[in-house]
Design a protein around this motif. Structure first.
Motif, mmCIF file in Angstrom:
data_model
loop_
_atom_site.group_PDB
_atom_site.id
_atom_site.type_symbol
_atom_site.label_atom_id
_atom_site.label_comp_id
_atom_site.label_asym_id
_atom_site.label_seq_id
_atom_site.Cartn_x
_atom_site.Cartn_y
_atom_site.Cartn_z
ATOM 1 N N ARG A 130 0.832 -1.211 0.000
ATOM 2 C CA ARG A 130 0.000 0.000 0.000
ATOM 3 C C ARG A 130 0.868 1.263 0.000
ATOM 4 O O ARG A 130 0.555 2.243 -0.689
ATOM 5 C CB ARG A 130 -0.943 -0.010 1.212
ATOM 6 N N ASN A 131 1.948 1.240 0.778
ATOM 7 C CA ASN A 131 2.846 2.390 0.822
ATOM 8 C C ASN A 131 3.507 2.632 -0.532
ATOM 9 O O ASN A 131 3.697 3.785 -0.952
ATOM 10 C CB ASN A 131 3.928 2.181 1.880
ATOM 11 N N GLU A 132 3.850 1.532 -1.225
ATOM 12 C CA GLU A 132 4.479 1.674 -2.539
ATOM 13 C C GLU A 132 3.511 2.319 -3.531
ATOM 14 O O GLU A 132 3.900 3.199 -4.314
ATOM 15 C CB GLU A 132 4.938 0.312 -3.043
ATOM 16 N N ALA A 133 2.249 1.890 -3.485
ATOM 17 C CA ALA A 133 1.242 2.492 -4.362
ATOM 18 C C ALA A 133 1.059 3.977 -4.039
ATOM 19 O O ALA A 133 0.946 4.818 -4.937
ATOM 20 C CB ALA A 133 -0.085 1.753 -4.226
ATOM 21 N N TYR A 134 1.059 4.290 -2.758
ATOM 22 C CA TYR A 134 0.917 5.692 -2.344
ATOM 23 C C TYR A 134 2.081 6.536 -2.858
ATOM 24 O O TYR A 134 1.892 7.667 -3.330
ATOM 25 C CB TYR A 134 0.834 5.766 -0.823
ATOM 26 N N ASN A 135 3.298 5.991 -2.769
ATOM 27 C CA ASN A 135 4.474 6.733 -3.220
ATOM 28 C C ASN A 135 4.409 7.033 -4.713
ATOM 29 O O ASN A 135 4.748 8.132 -5.158
ATOM 30 C CB ASN A 135 5.745 5.945 -2.901
ATOM 31 N N ILE A 136 3.992 6.029 -5.499
ATOM 32 C CA ILE A 136 3.888 6.242 -6.948
ATOM 33 C C ILE A 136 2.886 7.352 -7.250
ATOM 34 O O ILE A 136 3.091 8.178 -8.139
ATOM 35 C CB ILE A 136 3.472 4.937 -7.655
ATOM 36 N N ASN A 191 2.102 9.855 -5.383
ATOM 37 C CA ASN A 191 2.331 11.128 -4.718
ATOM 38 C C ASN A 191 3.750 11.672 -4.803
ATOM 39 O O ASN A 191 3.936 12.887 -4.712
ATOM 40 C CB ASN A 191 1.946 11.009 -3.231
ATOM 41 N N LYS A 192 4.765 10.832 -4.958
ATOM 42 C CA LYS A 192 6.139 11.328 -4.962
ATOM 43 C C LYS A 192 6.451 12.093 -6.244
ATOM 44 O O LYS A 192 6.029 11.720 -7.336
ATOM 45 C CB LYS A 192 7.130 10.169 -4.803
ATOM 46 N N THR A 193 7.237 13.142 -6.088
ATOM 47 C CA THR A 193 7.569 14.020 -7.211
ATOM 48 C C THR A 193 8.274 13.292 -8.342
ATOM 49 O O THR A 193 8.032 13.571 -9.523
ATOM 50 C CB THR A 193 8.458 15.182 -6.721
ATOM 51 N N LYS A 194 9.144 12.323 -8.004
ATOM 52 C CA LYS A 194 9.931 11.671 -9.045
ATOM 53 C C LYS A 194 9.073 10.858 -10.009
ATOM 54 O O LYS A 194 9.524 10.517 -11.109
ATOM 55 C CB LYS A 194 11.017 10.783 -8.447
ATOM 56 N N TYR A 195 7.832 10.538 -9.634
ATOM 57 C CA TYR A 195 6.949 9.796 -10.528
ATOM 58 C C TYR A 195 6.028 10.715 -11.336
ATOM 59 O O TYR A 195 5.110 10.252 -12.001
ATOM 60 C CB TYR A 195 6.130 8.771 -9.737
ATOM 61 N N GLU A 196 6.281 12.039 -11.251
ATOM 62 C CA GLU A 196 5.518 12.980 -12.063
ATOM 63 C C GLU A 196 6.026 13.044 -13.501
ATOM 64 O O GLU A 196 5.388 13.646 -14.359
ATOM 65 C CB GLU A 196 5.592 14.382 -11.446
ATOM 66 N N TRP A 197 7.180 12.445 -13.763
ATOM 67 C CA TRP A 197 7.789 12.451 -15.096
ATOM 68 C C TRP A 197 7.700 11.067 -15.712
ATOM 69 O O TRP A 197 8.031 10.072 -15.070
ATOM 70 C CB TRP A 197 9.242 12.883 -15.006
ATOM 71 N N LEU A 198 7.252 11.013 -16.961
ATOM 72 C CA LEU A 198 7.158 9.758 -17.702
ATOM 73 C C LEU A 198 8.323 9.680 -18.686
ATOM 74 O O LEU A 198 8.354 10.413 -19.687
ATOM 75 C CB LEU A 198 5.828 9.689 -18.458
ATOM 76 N N PRO A 199 9.311 8.806 -18.438
ATOM 77 C CA PRO A 199 10.476 8.723 -19.342
ATOM 78 C C PRO A 199 10.080 8.230 -20.728
ATOM 79 O O PRO A 199 9.173 7.406 -20.884
ATOM 80 C CB PRO A 199 11.396 7.706 -18.639
ATOM 81 N N VAL A 200 10.787 8.730 -21.734
ATOM 82 C CA VAL A 200 10.536 8.359 -23.129
ATOM 83 C C VAL A 200 11.869 8.003 -23.784
ATOM 84 O O VAL A 200 12.868 8.702 -23.610
ATOM 85 C CB VAL A 200 9.891 9.515 -23.916
#
Length: 244
Positions: free
Chosen positions: A218-224, A226-235
């Motif tokens: 559950r914490n891992e899902a929350y981090n994805i 909410n955490k800033t580093k997951y606001e970027w989608l690599p291409v």
């Protein structure tokens, strides 16, 4: 309905491409300037597809493209100590300006370098899954566990119906006047995706440790989400260019 939506977005971005061309062409005196100067086929992390290209001048180009389809990647996604298999279902319509800092250089290898900046309409879904066999050590949310029987963690990441700005760098050398290849890496600023993670199976250590395991998921899902580093989608993508 989704197909109609994608068509409407593509049409809107095509109109934007024409406007962008009008702004970057120096003399603006020839309607022929709006005729595409090439096309490309590409494949990468956002699926497979292609783009229509315009050349404004030696320094500036425009690419209007679409990537879609389903692609599977093994052990591709790493999140807080966890490694997941990833299946991408992508619908990405994009409009990029490509800036060639050395576009007028006599060196064709220098000409090939470019910076890309633009916007995309994303409707991308990612199925992630992880399977741990009995007796294997593994970690979730940077916390260690040992599988007591088979353990699976399945989930979904969705970037639904949103516009996202893009920045990237690329390299597009030409073999001759008509043919070339390219590679590009970059990222969309998507904000955090919506995410669900579901765990099945048990870990060694009894009830208390198993509760800790499910809480870690559950914490891992929350981090994805909410955490800033997951606001970027690599291409990342590669392809073939055809010019005329």
């Amino acid at each position: 309905m989704k197909a109609i939506k994608v068509m409407l977005v593509t049409s809107a971005l095509a109109a934007m491409a024409s406007t962008a061309m009008a702004g970057v062409i120096n003399d603006g005196s020839s309607e022929a300037s709006f005729i595409p100067t090439g096309v490309r086929a590409e494949v990468g992390t956002t699926g497979y597809g292609g783009a229509i290209q315009w050349t404004a001048n030696p320094y500036v180009g425009i690419a209007l493209g679409y990537n879609g389809g389903k692609i599977s990647w093994s052990d591709d996604l790493k999140i807080d100590g966890s490694t997941y298999d990833l299946e991408t279902r992508s619908k990405t319509t994009y409009l990029n300006a490509e800036i060639h800092p050395w576009g007028a250089s006599d060196n064709k290898w220098a000409q090939a370098a470019y910076i890309a900046a633009g916007v995309a309409y994303l409707d991308n879904k990612y199925d992630i899954d992880r399977e741990v066999h009995s007796g294997r050590d593994f970690s979730v949310n940077n916390k260690s566990f040992k599988a007591d029987g088979k353990v699976t963690i399945d989930g979904k990441l969705n970037y639904n119906n949103s516009f996202a700005p893009y920045v990237g760098i690329g390299y597009a050398p030409k073999f001759n006047k008509n043919w070339g290849i390219f590679g590009e890496i970059g990222a969309y600023y998507t904000r955090n995706p919506s995410v669900t993670l579901t765990a099945t199976g048990t870990v060694v250590g009894g009830t208390v440790v198993n509760e800790e395991f499910h809480q870690a998921v559950r914490n891992e899902a929350y981090n994805i989400a909410n955490k800033t580093k997951y606001e970027w989608l690599p291409v990342g993508k590669v392809g073939v260019n055809l010019y005329w």
